[in-house]
Design a protein around this motif. Structure first.
Motif, short mmCIF file in Angstrom:
data_model
loop_
_atom_site.label_atom_id
_atom_site.label_comp_id
_atom_site.label_asym_id
_atom_site.label_seq_id
_atom_site.Cartn_x
_atom_site.Cartn_y
_atom_site.Cartn_z
N CYS A 95 0.84 -1.21 0.00
CA CYS A 95 0.00 0.00 0.00
C CYS A 95 0.87 1.25 0.00
N LEU A 96 2.10 1.12 0.47
CA LEU A 96 2.99 2.28 0.43
C LEU A 96 3.56 2.45 -0.97
N HIS A 97 3.94 1.33 -1.56
CA HIS A 97 4.47 1.37 -2.91
C HIS A 97 4.49 -0.04 -3.47
N SER A 98 4.20 -0.15 -4.76
CA SER A 98 4.12 -1.50 -5.35
C SER A 98 5.46 -2.24 -5.28
N ASN A 99 6.56 -1.47 -5.20
CA ASN A 99 7.88 -2.13 -5.20
C ASN A 99 8.44 -2.36 -3.80
N LEU A 100 7.68 -1.98 -2.79
CA LEU A 100 8.27 -2.07 -1.45
C LEU A 100 8.25 -3.50 -0.91
N VAL A 101 9.43 -4.04 -0.70
CA VAL A 101 9.54 -5.40 -0.16
C VAL A 101 10.46 -5.35 1.05
N LEU A 102 10.03 -5.97 2.11
CA LEU A 102 10.86 -5.97 3.31
C LEU A 102 11.85 -7.13 3.19
N ASP A 103 12.90 -6.93 2.39
CA ASP A 103 13.88 -8.01 2.24
C ASP A 103 14.83 -8.01 3.44
N ALA A 104 15.77 -8.98 3.43
CA ALA A 104 16.64 -9.13 4.61
C ALA A 104 17.42 -7.84 4.87
N ASN A 105 17.83 -7.17 3.81
CA ASN A 105 18.62 -5.96 3.95
C ASN A 105 17.81 -4.83 4.61
N LEU A 106 16.60 -4.64 4.12
CA LEU A 106 15.76 -3.56 4.67
C LEU A 106 15.37 -3.87 6.12
N TRP A 107 15.09 -5.11 6.37
CA TRP A 107 14.74 -5.54 7.74
C TRP A 107 15.91 -5.24 8.68
N TRP A 108 17.11 -5.54 8.20
CA TRP A 108 18.31 -5.26 9.00
C TRP A 108 18.44 -3.76 9.24
N GLN A 109 18.22 -2.97 8.20
CA GLN A 109 18.35 -1.51 8.34
C GLN A 109 17.38 -0.95 9.38
N ILE A 110 16.16 -1.44 9.35
CA ILE A 110 15.16 -0.91 10.30
C ILE A 110 15.55 -1.27 11.73
N ARG A 111 16.00 -2.48 11.92
CA ARG A 111 16.39 -2.87 13.29
C ARG A 111 17.64 -2.10 13.74
N PHE A 112 18.53 -1.90 12.77
CA PHE A 112 19.75 -1.15 13.05
C PHE A 112 19.41 0.27 13.54
N VAL A 113 18.55 0.93 12.78
CA VAL A 113 18.16 2.30 13.12
C VAL A 113 17.50 2.34 14.50
N SER A 114 16.66 1.36 14.77
CA SER A 114 15.98 1.34 16.07
C SER A 114 16.98 1.14 17.20
N ARG A 115 17.97 0.29 16.97
CA ARG A 115 18.99 0.06 18.01
C ARG A 115 19.77 1.34 18.28
N TRP A 116 20.19 1.99 17.22
CA TRP A 116 20.96 3.24 17.40
C TRP A 116 20.12 4.32 18.08
N LEU A 117 18.86 4.40 17.67
CA LEU A 117 18.00 5.42 18.28
C LEU A 117 17.84 5.16 19.78
N LYS A 118 17.72 3.90 20.13
CA LYS A 118 17.56 3.53 21.54
C LYS A 118 18.78 3.97 22.33
N CYS A 119 19.97 3.76 21.76
CA CYS A 119 21.20 4.14 22.46
C CYS A 119 21.41 5.64 22.46
N LEU A 120 21.20 6.26 21.32
CA LEU A 120 21.59 7.67 21.16
C LEU A 120 20.51 8.64 21.60
N ASP A 121 19.26 8.16 21.64
CA ASP A 121 18.15 9.07 21.95
C ASP A 121 17.24 8.42 22.97
N SER A 122 17.81 8.10 24.14
CA SER A 122 17.01 7.38 25.13
C SER A 122 15.87 8.25 25.65
N GLU A 123 15.97 9.57 25.47
CA GLU A 123 14.88 10.42 25.97
C GLU A 123 13.84 10.73 24.91
N ASN A 124 13.94 10.05 23.81
CA ASN A 124 12.95 10.21 22.73
C ASN A 124 12.74 11.64 22.25
#
Ligand code: CTP
Length: 429
Positions: free
Chosen positions: A249-278
């Motif tokens: 629904c976001l885009h016909s080509n959007l697929v959550l492949d292993a790479n994108l899945w890794w990127q999202i988790r990576f970003v969340s981990r960094w945000l948790k460490c670097l921005d603990s106060e949200n």
């Protein structure tokens, strides 16, 4: 009071939707605090007048003047908002007249007309959300379960009431995932077939954000996406959405492949460490990573169609430029100060997204910058320079910048060396 007022007018009043579901899921739970209550008014022997819900809400507001009332929608529904206190928060009571909905075409906004409580429940998304408790006498307290909602609560199933449910309202696909993951339920196999059928039949093509957004639907879809990406259970929910093909629904080509899945988790981990106060919206940055997987010239438009905040749209617009600059120049840097001067041009969320999409070396340097180098301070500040006899002006910034560079590169280790450094460079100029 609401039930008494409804009864006096010859109406039935029902508690419906999520509140009934949650009460049945947590029997005897004294601490269950409902923040959002949906009530539906219906006539005794025929459908209540369209305005019944609003009339009842008006009456309640007269009795409880501290409650705020707002009426909205073409088919009027009323919301009573009771702000209890800072600790208990607010209670929102929606009062609607029983209605039935018609979808003039798939994914359209429904047209509505007054109807019975049974019809009202039949227009709803899932059996577990189509339960009602009668609040008026006679038979007050009776549970209305026309579609097997109680059995589905027991067997932990998310089941739609009819096969067209997702075609009529594609946001329900997101809701099915949200409830399944949040409650730990399974999506019933037929319901899953209907989801896949709706997606294959191109229901998202109508609303797909890359083409022409349907504003009301987009707003609802965005709300559902926000819920999912904000929730503690965002990981399994996103995976389930992806398995069902619902990210299309976001885009016909959007697929959550292993790479994108890794990127999202990576970003969340960094945000948790670097921005603990949200300070940043972590869910929003996760969404940006998904959108960033698309072609650069499509990102800004999708963000705008999704009505994302201005800074988010700008980040997606500038991502390609920032990414190119960082990826081309970062590996050429020999000194910490060069890295610092390159990266300080960009904001933290952009750098985190770029890091997720970069190689190891760049990632490592961005991490060092964010956690260490961006925090390094000079041993002298403006006041020290004034005390040394320098006059504030453009020269000040130049001196402080040079001091910072020398400090970052380890050429200055303390105040004395800083004073000496400043004296040397100013004597030269
Ligand atoms: N509903 C629906 N289809 C939708 C959205 C809502 O049928 N696309 C109905 C459901 O009966 C739902 C009720 O409207 O129970 C209220 O919607 P909402 O407040 O969004 O959900 P809740 O079920 O109350 O869930 P939550 O606990 O997440 O608020």
């Amino acid at each position: 009071t609401a039930a008494q007022q409804a009864h006096q007018r010859g109406w039935h009043l029902y508690l419906v939707g999520g509140a009934v579901r949650d009460l049945l899921l947590a029997p005897g739970e004294e601490t269950l605090t409902l923040q959002d209550i949906d009530l539906v008014v219906d006539g005794f022997h025929r459908a209540a007048d369209v305005g019944a819900g609003v009339e009842l809400a008006n009456q309640l507001q007269e009795i409880y003047p501290q409650v705020r009332l707002s009426v909205h929608g073409e088919f009027q529904t009323a919301a009573l908002i009771w702000h209890k206190d800072a600790q208990l928060g607010s209670l929102m009571i929606d009062i609607a007249t029983a209605r039935t909905e018609f979808y003039p075409y798939p994914a359209a906004n429904p047209q509505v007309e007054a109807s019975s409580i049974r019809q009202d429940l039949y227009r709803r998304d899932f059996t577990i959300n189509a339960l009602a408790v009668r609040l008026t006498s006679p038979r007050e307290g009776e549970l209305l379960d026309f579609f097997g909602g109680v059995e589905d609560l027991r067997s932990q199933q998310i089941r739609v009431l009819h096969a067209n449910s997702f075609i009529e309202d594609p946001t329900r696909i997101y809701r099915a995932v949200r409830f399944a993951v949040r409650l730990g339920f399974k999506i019933d196999p037929h319901t899953e077939d209907y989801i896949r059928y709706a997606i294959c039949s191109g229901v998202y093509d109508r609303l797909r954000l890359e083409n022409h957004p349907a504003p009301a639907l987009t707003t609802r879809l965005r709300a559902e996406l926000t819920y999912i990406l904000e929730a503690a259970y965002w990981k399994p929910a996103l995976q389930l959405l992806s398995n069902l093909g619902a990210l299309r629904c976001l885009h016909s080509n959007l697929v959550l492949d292993a790479n994108l899945w890794w990127q999202i988790r990576f970003v969340s981990r960094w945000l948790k460490c670097l921005d603990s106060e949200n300070h940043f919206s972590h869910w929003l940055i996760r969404l940006e990573v998904l959108i960033a997987a698309l072609k650069p010239d499509e990102r800004e438009q999708i963000a705008a169609n999704l009505q994302l905040p201005k800074d988010s749209i700008e980040r997606l617009r500038d991502l390609e430029k920032i990414e190119n600059s960082v990826q081309q120049n970062l590996k050429k840097c020999d000194k910490i100060s060069e890295i610092f001067l390159l990266l300080r041009q960009y904001k933290v969320p952009s750098l985190i997204i770029v890091a997720a999409r970069s190689d190891r070396l760049e990632r490592h340097r961005i991490w060092q910058y964010l956690t260490k180098w961006s925090k390094i301070q000079t041993f002298l500040d403006g006041n020290d320079l004034k005390a040394m006899g320098y006059k504030p002006g453009p020269q000040f910034k130049q001196i402080l910048d040079q001091l910072l560079i020398a400090t970052l590169d380890g050429e200055i280790m303390n105040r004395e060396e800083s004073v000496e450094f400043v004296t040397n460079i100013t004597e030269k100029t």
